[in-house]
Scaffold this motif. Structure first.
Motif, PDB file in Angstrom:
ATOM      1  N   GLY A  43     -55.393 -34.219  26.407  1.00  0.00           N
ATOM      2  CA  GLY A  43     -54.723 -33.302  27.367  1.00  0.00           C
ATOM      3  C   GLY A  43     -53.298 -33.522  27.616  1.00  0.00           C
ATOM      4  O   GLY A  43     -52.364 -32.381  27.413  1.00  0.00           O
ATOM      5  N   SER A  44     -52.748 -34.564  27.372  1.00  0.00           N
ATOM      6  CA  SER A  44     -51.456 -34.879  27.308  1.00  0.00           C
ATOM      7  C   SER A  44     -50.648 -34.515  26.147  1.00  0.00           C
ATOM      8  O   SER A  44     -49.269 -34.021  25.969  1.00  0.00           O
ATOM      9  N   THR A  45     -51.366 -34.587  24.857  1.00  0.00           N
ATOM     10  CA  THR A  45     -50.885 -34.042  23.631  1.00  0.00           C
ATOM     11  C   THR A  45     -50.749 -32.767  23.741  1.00  0.00           C
ATOM     12  O   THR A  45     -49.890 -31.889  23.020  1.00  0.00           O
ATOM     13  N   ILE A  46     -51.462 -31.836  24.529  1.00  0.00           N
ATOM     14  CA  ILE A  46     -51.351 -30.327  24.686  1.00  0.00           C
ATOM     15  C   ILE A  46     -50.141 -30.208  25.599  1.00  0.00           C
ATOM     16  O   ILE A  46     -49.332 -29.649  25.333  1.00  0.00           O
ATOM     17  N   SER A  47     -50.313 -30.615  26.797  1.00  0.00           N
ATOM     18  CA  SER A  47     -49.282 -30.310  27.886  1.00  0.00           C
ATOM     19  C   SER A  47     -48.395 -31.265  28.489  1.00  0.00           C
ATOM     20  O   SER A  47     -47.799 -30.863  29.470  1.00  0.00           O
ATOM     21  N   GLY A  48     -48.516 -32.532  28.057  1.00  0.00           N
ATOM     22  CA  GLY A  48     -47.772 -33.544  28.587  1.00  0.00           C
ATOM     23  C   GLY A  48     -46.181 -33.359  28.396  1.00  0.00           C
ATOM     24  O   GLY A  48     -45.607 -32.720  27.942  1.00  0.00           O
TER      25      GLY A  48
ATOM     26  N   ALA B 293     -52.986 -39.352  13.006  1.00  0.00           N
ATOM     27  CA  ALA B 293     -52.857 -40.943  12.878  1.00  0.00           C
ATOM     28  C   ALA B 293     -51.642 -41.405  13.563  1.00  0.00           C
ATOM     29  O   ALA B 293     -50.502 -41.071  13.437  1.00  0.00           O
ATOM     30  N   ASN B 294     -52.089 -42.484  14.401  1.00  0.00           N
ATOM     31  CA  ASN B 294     -50.541 -43.524  14.726  1.00  0.00           C
ATOM     32  C   ASN B 294     -49.821 -42.516  15.772  1.00  0.00           C
ATOM     33  O   ASN B 294     -48.727 -42.359  15.801  1.00  0.00           O
ATOM     34  N   LEU B 295     -50.447 -41.731  16.758  1.00  0.00           N
ATOM     35  CA  LEU B 295     -50.054 -41.031  17.695  1.00  0.00           C
ATOM     36  C   LEU B 295     -49.658 -41.667  19.095  1.00  0.00           C
ATOM     37  O   LEU B 295     -50.418 -42.481  19.369  1.00  0.00           O
ATOM     38  N   TYR B 296     -48.349 -41.533  19.547  1.00  0.00           N
ATOM     39  CA  TYR B 296     -48.166 -42.117  20.762  1.00  0.00           C
ATOM     40  C   TYR B 296     -48.618 -41.306  21.870  1.00  0.00           C
ATOM     41  O   TYR B 296     -48.311 -39.948  22.058  1.00  0.00           O
ATOM     42  N   ARG B 297     -49.297 -41.965  22.856  1.00  0.00           N
ATOM     43  CA  ARG B 297     -49.833 -41.127  23.870  1.00  0.00           C
ATOM     44  C   ARG B 297     -50.117 -42.105  25.256  1.00  0.00           C
ATOM     45  O   ARG B 297     -49.975 -43.331  25.098  1.00  0.00           O
ATOM     46  N   PRO B 298     -50.593 -41.399  26.259  1.00  0.00           N
ATOM     47  CA  PRO B 298     -50.679 -42.149  27.607  1.00  0.00           C
ATOM     48  C   PRO B 298     -51.849 -43.215  27.504  1.00  0.00           C
ATOM     49  O   PRO B 298     -52.575 -43.032  26.826  1.00  0.00           O
TER      50      PRO B 298
ATOM     51  N   GLY C 133     -55.429 -44.995  40.948  1.00  0.00           N
ATOM     52  CA  GLY C 133     -54.032 -44.685  40.930  1.00  0.00           C
ATOM     53  C   GLY C 133     -53.501 -43.721  39.972  1.00  0.00           C
ATOM     54  O   GLY C 133     -54.288 -43.100  39.321  1.00  0.00           O
ATOM     55  N   ILE C 134     -52.414 -43.770  39.733  1.00  0.00           N
ATOM     56  CA  ILE C 134     -51.308 -43.059  38.852  1.00  0.00           C
ATOM     57  C   ILE C 134     -51.148 -43.959  37.581  1.00  0.00           C
ATOM     58  O   ILE C 134     -50.252 -44.862  37.728  1.00  0.00           O
ATOM     59  N   GLY C 135     -51.627 -43.531  36.537  1.00  0.00           N
ATOM     60  CA  GLY C 135     -51.357 -44.446  35.154  1.00  0.00           C
ATOM     61  C   GLY C 135     -49.615 -44.023  34.784  1.00  0.00           C
ATOM     62  O   GLY C 135     -49.196 -43.028  35.158  1.00  0.00           O
ATOM     63  N   THR C 136     -48.833 -45.078  34.471  1.00  0.00           N
ATOM     64  CA  THR C 136     -47.687 -44.805  33.931  1.00  0.00           C
ATOM     65  C   THR C 136     -47.360 -45.092  32.690  1.00  0.00           C
ATOM     66  O   THR C 136     -46.253 -45.337  32.076  1.00  0.00           O
ATOM     67  N   GLN C 137     -48.213 -46.070  31.887  1.00  0.00           N
ATOM     68  CA  GLN C 137     -48.152 -46.606  30.565  1.00  0.00           C
ATOM     69  C   GLN C 137     -48.253 -45.713  29.637  1.00  0.00           C
ATOM     70  O   GLN C 137     -49.219 -44.839  29.610  1.00  0.00           O
ATOM     71  N   PHE C 138     -47.615 -46.010  28.437  1.00  0.00           N
ATOM     72  CA  PHE C 138     -47.869 -45.455  27.242  1.00  0.00           C
ATOM     73  C   PHE C 138     -48.071 -46.399  26.227  1.00  0.00           C
ATOM     74  O   PHE C 138     -47.490 -47.545  26.189  1.00  0.00           O
ATOM     75  N   LYS C 139     -48.870 -45.904  24.973  1.00  0.00           N
ATOM     76  CA  LYS C 139     -48.834 -46.850  23.926  1.00  0.00           C
ATOM     77  C   LYS C 139     -49.327 -46.022  22.518  1.00  0.00           C
ATOM     78  O   LYS C 139     -49.545 -44.807  22.770  1.00  0.00           O
ATOM     79  N   GLY C 140     -48.833 -46.762  21.498  1.00  0.00           N
ATOM     80  CA  GLY C 140     -49.408 -46.112  20.251  1.00  0.00           C
ATOM     81  C   GLY C 140     -50.814 -45.960  19.696  1.00  0.00           C
ATOM     82  O   GLY C 140     -51.793 -46.558  20.476  1.00  0.00           O
ATOM     83  N   MET C 141     -50.802 -45.926  18.740  1.00  0.00           N
ATOM     84  CA  MET C 141     -52.247 -46.020  17.559  1.00  0.00           C
ATOM     85  C   MET C 141     -53.087 -45.235  18.003  1.00  0.00           C
ATOM     86  O   MET C 141     -54.411 -45.351  17.840  1.00  0.00           O
ATOM     87  N   GLY C 142     -52.698 -43.912  18.462  1.00  0.00           N
ATOM     88  CA  GLY C 142     -53.879 -42.762  18.682  1.00  0.00           C
ATOM     89  C   GLY C 142     -54.399 -42.333  17.511  1.00  0.00           C
ATOM     90  O   GLY C 142     -53.346 -41.694  16.744  1.00  0.00           O
ATOM     91  N   ASP C 143     -55.504 -42.658  16.979  1.00  0.00           N
ATOM     92  CA  ASP C 143     -56.211 -41.653  15.911  1.00  0.00           C
ATOM     93  C   ASP C 143     -57.182 -41.125  16.123  1.00  0.00           C
ATOM     94  O   ASP C 143     -57.745 -40.906  17.070  1.00  0.00           O
ATOM     95  N   GLY C 144     -57.235 -39.880  15.161  1.00  0.00           N
ATOM     96  CA  GLY C 144     -58.258 -38.802  15.376  1.00  0.00           C
ATOM     97  C   GLY C 144     -57.748 -37.303  15.282  1.00  0.00           C
ATOM     98  O   GLY C 144     -56.828 -37.041  15.665  1.00  0.00           O
TER      99      GLY C 144
END
Length: 439
Positions: free
Chosen positions: A206-211, A342-347, A353-364
């Motif tokens: 969802g954040s890849t769409i509207s983040g 591949a290798n997308l940065y995402r939350p 609570g409310i997440g605040t962290q992000f990280k790489g390695m998103g695949d698919g």
């Protein structure tokens, strides 16, 4: 069911990255080479990689080549068994994943935005941070959503998620007779259950769409369509929805009839790719209403999964930052085009609570579909009056987007259109060139 075989390799000595580098040498240039970890010492190699290795050294048995590269054991398994291993793997229990850095020249953390040339689309809409979306709405069928900075939670302006229209359409997984029954709250929230292998998937997609979020280091994280109004329907805990096709159909109709969305993202799939009558009817209904249904082609199996393989949907395969077909993407004649996967940065979602962290390695191909969903709503926003006058809110609008996106695609050198579609999505051309955008 395809009768192709995967190699399940066991690596005792060295790392998976060491082994991957050996496979790169065997496969030669121009191919994205990857290994899918499914255990602490086990990984899968897909058939198309094995065919490439065999073609370069036909005189040597491929099993011998894989052993010489560092495999201690090799088992040959069918595609359905490979898919089961992929779906059941627990990433947190595996060794650190292979991390491929994307150079700043290619866009770094925002490489996927650069790869689809989104900047001209944003510029045409006086964006990216202040786009007037009007009445446009995006829908998402997924694992639900969590509260996260990337989706506007905890910020002064609040979230752009349509929380009052997010829903859960999902029965308990407990067998009949268990008490008490674990009814799902009707709010679309992903409970992030420890037993759910794809927990947080809906938030990442969802954040890849509207983040939209400004990080502590000054980097601005953006989806393709920043802050577009967005409703999420939770129908599953997994990307595999073989047993959730009725929920899929109900959720799709809810988004079309009640929320009144214009584009729906489906980063989920059925494998073996057999769509139920309910799924087929729901997709056909959405198409007739002019709703663009964007679907991920699938991951780590060759055939395009359902509903992506249905003719009324937009089927999207995946590519890497180097514009190569991503090694994990499904492919076939049903694919319309490709987008980053591949290798997308995402939350990084959290259960409380409310997440605040992000990280790489998103695949698919989930991400390729999300990028296309955001591009579709940008197209609708940019050419709204012309689209309404020319196509109305009918299936013609869906087919116009398909044709416009295909015509706008860029084709890297050596691109083969049949398995991965017309090329790589170019959102900038789609939203800046009327000769392409309004077929």
């Amino acid at each position: 069911m395809s009768k192709v075989y995967y190699a399940k390799v066991v690596i005792i000595h060295g790392t998976f990255e060491d082994y991957r580098q050996q496979l790169v040498q065997l496969a030669g240039p121009g191919m994205d080479v990857g290994v899918l970890q499914v255990g602490v010492h086990e990984a899968l190699l897909r058939p198309h990689l094995l065919r490439q290795i065999r073609s370069r050294q036909p005189a040597v048995p491929v099993e011998q080549l894989l052993r010489e590269a560092g495999a201690n054991r090799i088992d040959w398994i069918r595609e359905d068994a490979a898919q089961t291993l992929y779906l059941q793997r627990i990433v947190e229990d595996l060794d650190p994943q292979i991390e491929i850095a994307v150079p700043d020249l290619a866009g770094g953390r925002a490489w996927h935005l650069q790869a689809v040339n989104v900047a001209p689309a944003w510029a045409a809409l006086d964006g990216p941070d202040t786009i007037d979306w009007g009445t446009l709405r995006v829908g998402q069928l997924d694992t639900g959503y969590t509260r996260h900075k990337a989706l506007g939670h905890g910020r002064p302006g609040g979230t752009w998620l349509l929380a009052d229209q997010c829903r859960t359409i999902m029965d308990s997984d407990l067998p009949p007779g268990y008490a008490p029954d674990l009814a799902q709250p009707d709010d679309g929230v992903d409970p992030m259950s420890p037993s759910a292998l794809f927990r947080g998937h809906g938030t990442r997609v969802g954040s890849t769409i509207s983040g939209h979020a400004v990080l502590d280091d000054g980097f601005t994280f953006r989806g393709i369509a920043p802050k577009v109004p967005h409703a999420v329907v939770r129908i599953t805990d997994s990307v595999a929805i073989n047993d959730r096709q009725n929920e899929f159909a109900q959720g799709l109709r809810y988004l079309v009839d009640v929320v009144g969305v214009d584009v729906i993202n489906v980063s989920l799939g059925v494998f073996p790719p057999v769509a139920s009558p309910a799924m087929k009817r729901a997709v056909a209904y959405a198409h007739a209403q002019g709703v663009i249904v964007v679907c991920a082609a699938g991951n780590h199996v060759d055939p395009v999964v359902a509903p992506a393989r249905l003719s009324e949907t937009i089927a999207v395969a995946g590519v890497t930052w180097q514009s190569l077909p991503w090694y994990g993407s499904s492919f076939g004649p049903e694919v319309d085009f490709s987008a980053p996967a591949a290798n997308l940065y995402r939350p990084d979602p959290v259960p409380q609570g409310i997440g605040t962290q992000f990280k790489g390695m998103g695949d698919g191909t989930s991400y390729a579909a999300a990028i296309t969903t955001g591009s579709a709503v940008l197209w609708l926003c940019r050419w709204g009056p012309e689209i309404a006058a020319k196509y109305g809110r009918t299936g013609a609008r869906v087919e116009a987007f398909r044709q416009a996106a295909i015509a706008s695609c860029r084709k890297p050198p050596g691109w083969h259109p049949t398995p991965f579609g017309a090329g790589i999505l170019d959102t900038g051309r789609l939203c800046a060139d009327p000769s392409l955008a309004l077929p």
